[in-house]
Design a protein around this motif. Structure first.
Motif, PDB file in Angstrom:
ATOM      1  N   SER A  11     -97.674 -34.850 -18.801  1.00 35.40           N
ATOM      2  CA  SER A  11     -97.319 -35.357 -20.104  1.00 35.40           C
ATOM      3  C   SER A  11     -96.894 -34.038 -20.769  1.00 35.40           C
ATOM      4  O   SER A  11     -95.950 -34.299 -21.492  1.00 35.40           O
ATOM      5  CB  SER A  11     -98.887 -36.146 -20.724  1.00 35.40           C
ATOM      6  OG  SER A  11     -99.161 -36.942 -19.709  1.00 35.40           O
ATOM      7  N   VAL A  12     -97.769 -33.199 -20.836  1.00 37.74           N
ATOM      8  CA  VAL A  12     -97.259 -32.073 -21.584  1.00 37.74           C
ATOM      9  C   VAL A  12     -97.285 -30.725 -20.747  1.00 37.74           C
ATOM     10  O   VAL A  12     -97.789 -30.805 -19.407  1.00 37.74           O
ATOM     11  CB  VAL A  12     -98.243 -31.689 -22.880  1.00 37.74           C
ATOM     12  CG1 VAL A  12     -98.086 -33.123 -23.869  1.00 37.74           C
ATOM     13  CG2 VAL A  12     -99.737 -31.828 -22.425  1.00 37.74           C
ATOM     14  N   LEU A  69     -93.214 -35.740 -22.164  1.00 37.04           N
ATOM     15  CA  LEU A  69     -92.832 -35.776 -23.590  1.00 37.04           C
ATOM     16  C   LEU A  69     -92.409 -34.688 -24.316  1.00 37.04           C
ATOM     17  O   LEU A  69     -91.811 -34.796 -25.632  1.00 37.04           O
ATOM     18  CB  LEU A  69     -94.275 -35.756 -24.270  1.00 37.04           C
ATOM     19  CG  LEU A  69     -95.132 -36.839 -23.924  1.00 37.04           C
ATOM     20  CD1 LEU A  69     -96.855 -36.946 -24.875  1.00 37.04           C
ATOM     21  CD2 LEU A  69     -94.713 -38.328 -24.193  1.00 37.04           C
ATOM     22  N   THR A 111    -106.381 -32.725 -20.846  1.00 35.99           N
ATOM     23  CA  THR A 111    -105.111 -33.767 -21.402  1.00 35.99           C
ATOM     24  C   THR A 111    -105.786 -34.893 -22.288  1.00 35.99           C
ATOM     25  O   THR A 111    -106.943 -35.317 -21.662  1.00 35.99           O
ATOM     26  CB  THR A 111    -104.346 -34.329 -19.864  1.00 35.99           C
ATOM     27  OG1 THR A 111    -103.822 -33.342 -19.382  1.00 35.99           O
ATOM     28  CG2 THR A 111    -103.416 -35.282 -20.699  1.00 35.99           C
ATOM     29  N   THR A 160    -102.313 -38.558 -25.410  1.00 29.94           N
ATOM     30  CA  THR A 160    -101.193 -37.890 -24.700  1.00 29.94           C
ATOM     31  C   THR A 160    -100.726 -38.482 -23.605  1.00 29.94           C
ATOM     32  O   THR A 160     -99.532 -38.867 -23.238  1.00 29.94           O
ATOM     33  CB  THR A 160    -101.291 -36.334 -24.611  1.00 29.94           C
ATOM     34  OG1 THR A 160    -101.906 -35.793 -25.920  1.00 29.94           O
ATOM     35  CG2 THR A 160    -100.281 -35.663 -24.009  1.00 29.94           C
ATOM     36  N   SER A 163     -99.540 -41.875 -24.214  1.00 31.70           N
ATOM     37  CA  SER A 163     -97.987 -41.984 -24.705  1.00 31.70           C
ATOM     38  C   SER A 163     -96.904 -41.630 -23.761  1.00 31.70           C
ATOM     39  O   SER A 163     -95.939 -42.439 -23.543  1.00 31.70           O
ATOM     40  CB  SER A 163     -98.154 -40.650 -25.784  1.00 31.70           C
ATOM     41  OG  SER A 163     -98.797 -41.294 -26.703  1.00 31.70           O
TER      42      SER A 163
END
Length: 757
Positions: free
Chosen positions: A566-567, A679, A703, A707, A710
């Motif tokens: 995700s990130v 993202l 996490t 997040t 999304s």
């Protein structure tokens, strides 16, 4: 211009999972908190809070001035309550034992007694009670420093400084009130229910002084009580003597007034009152008869009025008048004749006119007779009312005469009762006077009915501050506060916690969890890729193998595996590097492509230069042999990211990159691609269409759920397949404390299956 890239060319739709999505109920957002597990996980924080609170409490207790408490007990005898009552209320009940006990406690704690003890023991000369004799703040600090520094302060001009301090012979202001207030704050008197014992406690910085003051308070209280009771008894005797003399005088005066009143009112016999009563009876009888006559006259008058209003047809029957009856018969005959003539002649015929005139004359005479009877009955009603009113006036006058006679009789009887009451009170006052004189003799001989049953002794230990109680309170409060804080922190932790939580959030398959590679080295952990080189049968290696097996790596149709997250900082690059080395060490031909052109990390993990790499190959500057390098430690082939470019997305959408992935899938058994976060940019969407399998890396307890949701929703919106989710950097020991349904996978009993070499 080159061939247009078909991004779906190598995607095997028949084996890919449907596009990922997030369940509408948001499975992990409202997770239940395991209280026991949360306390276990936060136990070090709770222990730190407890230790800090107890240490601070202990230091505060040590800084407080210790106080010693001495206790003396006195007992009073309730029989002293029976001899004395209120002089203003003869016969009043004595106070109860509870009221007497409260009164004695109030006397012990009174300011008068405190002032007497202060003067007797000269407590105003002691700094503990006199604020003006206490050392100033600078003196206390100097003494404290002197205790620490010792002889080193001998060089300082302490004598000169001391001579400048207040108190060296200078007059102080009167601090008597402050001394007494301080004394009262340290004095306490209590008594348990249903007990005649009063406990007197006094707190002082000196144990012997506390004992001396407690005993002095008890002795002075008994002496003061004796003096007060003797004075009260003597005052009561004087009051009773005066009251008896006044009562005798009042009795003589009341008897004289009673006799004079009897003579003035003529109340020596009851003849007058009896005559008035007989006259009242006769008047009431006459009044009843007259009232009956009035009612009959009014009824007859009402009948006459009804006849006049209703007509004269029934007047003879109602008024009982023969004349009216004859007139009505004649009127009836005349009315019949008028009816017959009206049928025979016209209205102007003389016979008909004469008959009608005769009928009108008869009816007029009937009305006159009715009016005469009505007037006579109205006169009868007026006469009856006049008679009734006269009798009523006589009755009222006679009532007033009887009321005056009765009031005089009542006044006389009141005066008689007053005289009798005073005669009855006189012996009671005489008895109380004798009792008071006896009590005075008893008090002078024996003293008050109370004694000291337990004198205060020197206390061996200080009672203030209550160190153990303070420590226990600090422990309970800090433990409770730490537990609440732990639960609040656990409630506020909205990160991904477990595999089961991920399964509740999304239907995408969860393919595994990667533990921390080297948990033993807490402060200097090695990268997971280096751990793969040293450990052959650790739990981390075993989970990598399970991950490769569950994703289908090795099948002819599954060779390209993409790692994304995700990130950043979720462990995707470490997982991809570790997977590449593990596969290479197991004998598979493996190549790792660093496709994170914006923030590459693979070259640092393997200790290589960033370029030339993928960027140089796609842009046509270098051949495959020039950009591919070998990891000497494992044998894996590495393609780094290469130099920075202005638009990484254009590089990743190049047909040359598609051809590279296709060629590498033929040349190698496994192609591992490290992708940028979902993202951060759309690069992961492009690369996912080139891979056979796409794995989403989620870092445990790092996490955020929002997040992750999304990122998954973004992939779902673009119809990007995700083939599995991996929970990374899991601390197995802490994971077990959560007591999740899948926490058994990190059980300590499985360690025997992971033999270290």
């Amino acid at each position: 211009m080159g061939k247009v890239m078909n991004q779906y060319e190598i995607v095997h739709s028949e084996v890919r999972d449907p596009a990922p999505y997030i369940r509408q109920e948001g499975g992990g957002a409202a997770r239940e908190i395991d209280t026991i597990g949360a306390l276990k996980r936060r136990r070090f924080m709770i222990l730190l809070l407890i230790g800090t609170a107890m240490t601070a409490t202990f230091l505060v207790a040590r800084l407080m001035t210790p106080l010693y408490e001495a206790e003396a007990d006195i007992m009073f005898n309730p029989r002293e309550l029976s001899w004395m009552g209120d002089t203003t209320q003869p016969g009043a009940l004595p106070p109860s034992e509870e009221s007497a006990r409260k009164n004695e406690i109030a006397i012990v704690q009174s300011r008068v007694l405190a002032e007497a003890v202060v003067d007797r023991l000269e407590l105003q000369r002691i700094a503990e009670f006199n604020p003006s004799l206490r050392p100033s703040l600078s003196e206390r600090l100097r003494a404290l420093v002197a205790g620490w520094a010792g002889p080193a302060l001998s060089l300082l001009p302490i004598e000169a400084a001391a001579s400048e301090m207040p108190g060296g012979g200078a007059p102080h202001r009167n601090t008597r009130d402050e001394v007494v207030n301080s004394f009262q704050r340290r004095l306490d008197a209590t008594s348990s229910d249903a007990s005649r014992v009063i406990s007197i406690r006094f707190r002082s910085e000196d144990a012997e002084r506390a004992t001396l003051v407690a005993n002095a308070v008890a002795d002075h209280f008994i002496a003061q009580k004796r003096d007060q009771e003797v004075s009260a008894a003597e005052a009561l005797g004087r009051s009773l003597t005066q009251e008896i003399a006044d009562l005798n005088r009042d009795i003589r005066d009341a008897e004289r007034r009673l006799e004079e009143t009897r003579i003035a009112l003529g109340l020596h016999s009851d003849s007058n009152i009896k005559a008035l009563a007989d006259r009242m009876t006769e008047l009431n009888r006459q009044l009843i008869a007259v009232t009956g006559e009035r009612l009959r006259a009014e009824a007859q008058f009402a009948e006459a009025q009804s006849v006049r209003s209703n007509g004269s047809e029934s007047a003879a029957q109602v008024l009982d008048s023969p004349l009216i009856q004859r007139l009505q018969e004649a009127a009836t005959a005349a009315s019949s004749q008028v009816g017959q003539l009206s049928l025979r002649y016209s209205n102007n015929h003389p016979a008909l006119i004469a008959a009608r005139a005769e009928l009108r004359d008869l009816r007029s005479r009937i009305g006159e007779e009715v009016q005469k009877i009505q007037n006579s009955r109205l006169n009868a009603v007026a006469i009856a009312k006049t008679n009734e009113e006269g009798l009523r006036q006589q009755v009222n006058l006679l009532n007033e005469q009887m009321a005056k006679a009765n009031a005089s009789e009542v006044d006389v009887r009141v005066m008689e009762r007053e005289v009798e009451a005073k005669r009855t009170l006189l012996p009671q006052l005489a008895a109380r006077l004798n009792n008071a004189n006896a009590q005075i003799d008893y008090l002078k001989l024996h003293g008050p009915d109370m004694q000291v049953i337990s004198r205060a002794v020197v206390p061996p230990f200080a009672t203030f501050p209550p160190t153990l109680a303070m420590l226990a309170t600090a422990f309970v409060l800090s433990a409770g506060g730490g537990g609440v804080l732990a639960l609040l922190l656990e409630r506020a932790d909205n990160t991904v916690q477990s595999l089961s939580q991920i399964r509740r959030m999304t239907p995408v398959r969860v393919v595994g969890a990667l533990p921390i590679a080297d948990r033993r080295r807490r402060w200097r952990r090695r990268p997971p890729a280096e751990h793969v080189l040293d450990e052959t049968d650790s739990m981390f290696i075993e989970q990598l193998r399970s991950l490769a097996l569950r994703t289908g790596l090795g099948d002819p149709t599954t060779k390209v595996l993409l790692f994304t997250s995700s990130v950043s900082e979720e462990g995707k690059s470490s997982a991809a590097s570790s997977m590449a080395r593990m596969l290479a060490l197991s004998g598979r031909r493996t190549v790792l492509i660093d496709a994170d052109l914006r923030a590459p990390t693979v070259h640092r993990i393997f200790g290589m230069n960033r370029g030339p790499g993928l960027t140089e190959y796609v842009t046509g500057g270098h051949s495959l042999s020039e950009v591919i390098r070998t990891d000497t430690a494992s044998g894996a082939e590495i393609i780094t990211a290469g130099r920075n470019v202005a638009s990484p997305s254009d590089v990743l959408q190049s047909p040359r990159l598609q051809e590279l992935v296709s060629d590498l899938a033929v040349m190698f058994d496994a192609v591992i691609i490290d992708s940028p976060p979902v993202l951060a940019a759309c690069d992961a969407h492009i690369l996912a269409r080139l891979a056979d399998r796409t794995l989403m890396i989620v870092r445990w307890r790092s996490t955020r759920i929002s997040t992750f949701v999304s990122a998954m929703q973004r992939l779902s919106d673009d119809r990007i397949p995700v083939d599995g989710i991996v929970l990374s950097q899991v601390d197995g020991r802490k994971y077990r404390l959560h007591d999740y349904g899948d926490s058994a996978m990190f059980s300590a009993g499985f360690r025997k299956y992971y033999t270290r070499t």
